[in-house]
Design a protein around this motif. Structure first.
Motif, PDB file in Angstrom:
ATOM      1  N   UNK A  87      38.569  33.635  34.621  1.00 47.87           N
ATOM      2  CA  UNK A  87      39.649  34.360  35.016  1.00 47.87           C
ATOM      3  C   UNK A  87      40.816  34.367  35.098  1.00 47.87           C
ATOM      4  N   UNK A  88      41.728  32.495  35.329  1.00 48.90           N
ATOM      5  CA  UNK A  88      42.879  32.280  35.380  1.00 48.90           C
ATOM      6  C   UNK A  88      43.900  32.534  33.657  1.00 48.90           C
ATOM      7  N   UNK A  89      42.819  31.725  32.542  1.00 50.30           N
ATOM      8  CA  UNK A  89      43.289  32.533  30.920  1.00 50.30           C
ATOM      9  C   UNK A  89      43.724  34.248  31.073  1.00 50.30           C
ATOM     10  N   UNK A  90      43.260  34.555  31.729  1.00 52.71           N
ATOM     11  CA  UNK A  90      43.161  36.266  31.188  1.00 52.71           C
ATOM     12  C   UNK A  90      44.301  36.470  32.194  1.00 52.71           C
TER      13      UNK A  90
ATOM     14  N   UNK B  90      43.889  37.356  44.659  1.00 48.06           N
ATOM     15  CA  UNK B  90      43.327  38.326  43.863  1.00 48.06           C
ATOM     16  C   UNK B  90      42.077  37.583  42.436  1.00 48.06           C
ATOM     17  N   UNK B  91      42.410  35.930  42.388  1.00 48.02           N
ATOM     18  CA  UNK B  91      41.985  35.439  41.295  1.00 48.02           C
ATOM     19  C   UNK B  91      40.247  35.527  42.435  1.00 48.02           C
ATOM     20  N   UNK B  92      40.258  35.077  42.768  1.00 45.34           N
ATOM     21  CA  UNK B  92      38.675  35.429  43.870  1.00 45.34           C
ATOM     22  C   UNK B  92      38.192  36.806  43.483  1.00 45.34           C
ATOM     23  N   UNK B  93      38.758  37.859  44.282  1.00 40.91           N
ATOM     24  CA  UNK B  93      38.399  38.784  43.758  1.00 40.91           C
ATOM     25  C   UNK B  93      37.802  39.184  42.634  1.00 40.91           C
ATOM     26  N   UNK B  94      38.779  38.728  41.608  1.00 40.35           N
ATOM     27  CA  UNK B  94      38.698  39.095  39.977  1.00 40.35           C
ATOM     28  C   UNK B  94      37.470  38.173  39.846  1.00 40.35           C
TER      29      UNK B  94
ATOM     30  N   UNK C  96      40.356  46.485  30.130  1.00 39.73           N
ATOM     31  CA  UNK C  96      39.423  46.847  28.790  1.00 39.73           C
ATOM     32  C   UNK C  96      38.543  44.451  29.155  1.00 39.73           C
ATOM     33  N   UNK C  97      39.109  44.179  29.623  1.00 40.29           N
ATOM     34  CA  UNK C  97      38.656  42.630  29.475  1.00 40.29           C
ATOM     35  C   UNK C  97      37.428  43.026  30.559  1.00 40.29           C
ATOM     36  N   UNK C  98      36.309  42.364  30.272  1.00 37.77           N
ATOM     37  CA  UNK C  98      35.767  42.598  31.977  1.00 37.77           C
ATOM     38  C   UNK C  98      34.676  41.163  31.009  1.00 37.77           C
ATOM     39  N   UNK C  99      33.734  41.371  32.105  1.00 33.85           N
ATOM     40  CA  UNK C  99      32.400  40.034  31.868  1.00 33.85           C
ATOM     41  C   UNK C  99      31.766  40.068  30.210  1.00 33.85           C
ATOM     42  N   UNK C 100      31.971  41.151  29.788  1.00 33.47           N
ATOM     43  CA  UNK C 100      31.597  41.393  28.649  1.00 33.47           C
ATOM     44  C   UNK C 100      32.523  41.206  27.276  1.00 33.47           C
TER      45      UNK C 100
ATOM     46  N   UNK D 209      34.466  40.101  40.944  1.00 32.43           N
ATOM     47  CA  UNK D 209      34.204  40.890  39.941  1.00 32.43           C
ATOM     48  C   UNK D 209      33.616  41.343  39.354  1.00 32.43           C
ATOM     49  N   UNK D 210      34.473  40.083  37.774  1.00 33.83           N
ATOM     50  CA  UNK D 210      33.729  40.311  36.686  1.00 33.83           C
ATOM     51  C   UNK D 210      32.763  39.249  36.430  1.00 33.83           C
ATOM     52  N   UNK D 211      32.030  38.188  37.574  1.00 38.45           N
ATOM     53  CA  UNK D 211      31.060  36.819  37.760  1.00 38.45           C
ATOM     54  C   UNK D 211      31.130  36.341  37.030  1.00 38.45           C
ATOM     55  N   UNK D 212      33.093  36.172  36.417  1.00 41.36           N
ATOM     56  CA  UNK D 212      33.361  34.831  35.647  1.00 41.36           C
ATOM     57  C   UNK D 212      33.686  33.384  36.510  1.00 41.36           C
ATOM     58  N   UNK D 213      33.870  32.332  35.417  1.00 45.65           N
ATOM     59  CA  UNK D 213      34.442  31.311  35.765  1.00 45.65           C
ATOM     60  C   UNK D 213      35.502  31.242  36.859  1.00 45.65           C
TER      61      UNK D 213
END
Length: 132
Positions: A111-114, A96-100, A127-131, A103-107
């Motif tokens: 992702x873990x913090x969210x 799940x973590x790797x997929x997110x 509503x939480x995305x890379x932007x 998808x988000x292109x974030x570290x």
């Protein structure tokens, strides 16, 4: 292609102790019951006649059909069913973590913090995305 003798497979299964059988169950589900299914030769010939290997389905004229698991069970007169078992496994499925992260292109830390948890499931708030 290798074809195994049904009798040989049954003998191998009978030689295994309960520990090995349980290991097999945990990895592949209860496939051993397939050793005892009696398949009608006429049914098998009919299915083979209409099988389309290019599309992995049955082709009847211009109609392609893919039976459901329940329909296969009916055709094979298979009385045992395991609702929550899948008999194929995908190799190297991302978490799940790797997929997110993908998808988000974030570290990973971002992702873990969210990631939020509700009951036994993890989710990513809408509503939480890379932007965001």
């Amino acid at each position: 292609m290798t074809q195994n003798s049904l009798q040989e497979l049954k003998e191998i299964w009978e030689q295994w102790d309960n520990g090995i059988k349980q290991l097999f169950y945990s990895n592949y589900g209860d496939l051993s019951f397939l050793l005892d299914i009696k398949v009608g030769k006429r049914l098998f010939r009919a299915l083979a006649q209409y099988w389309n290997p290019a599309y992995s389905c049955f082709t009847f004229g211009k109609v392609d059909l893919v039976p459901t698991v329940e329909e296969y069970m009916t055709l094979l007169r298979c009385l045992r069913t395991q609702i929550d078992k899948a008999y194929s496994r995908a190799g190297n499925v991302p978490t799940f973590l790797k997929k997110l992260m993908c998808i988000t292109g974030m570290s990973e830390q971002w992702v873990v913090a969210r990631i939020k948890q509700k009951g036994d499931s993890n989710y990513f708030p809408q509503g939480i995305g890379a932007c965001g």
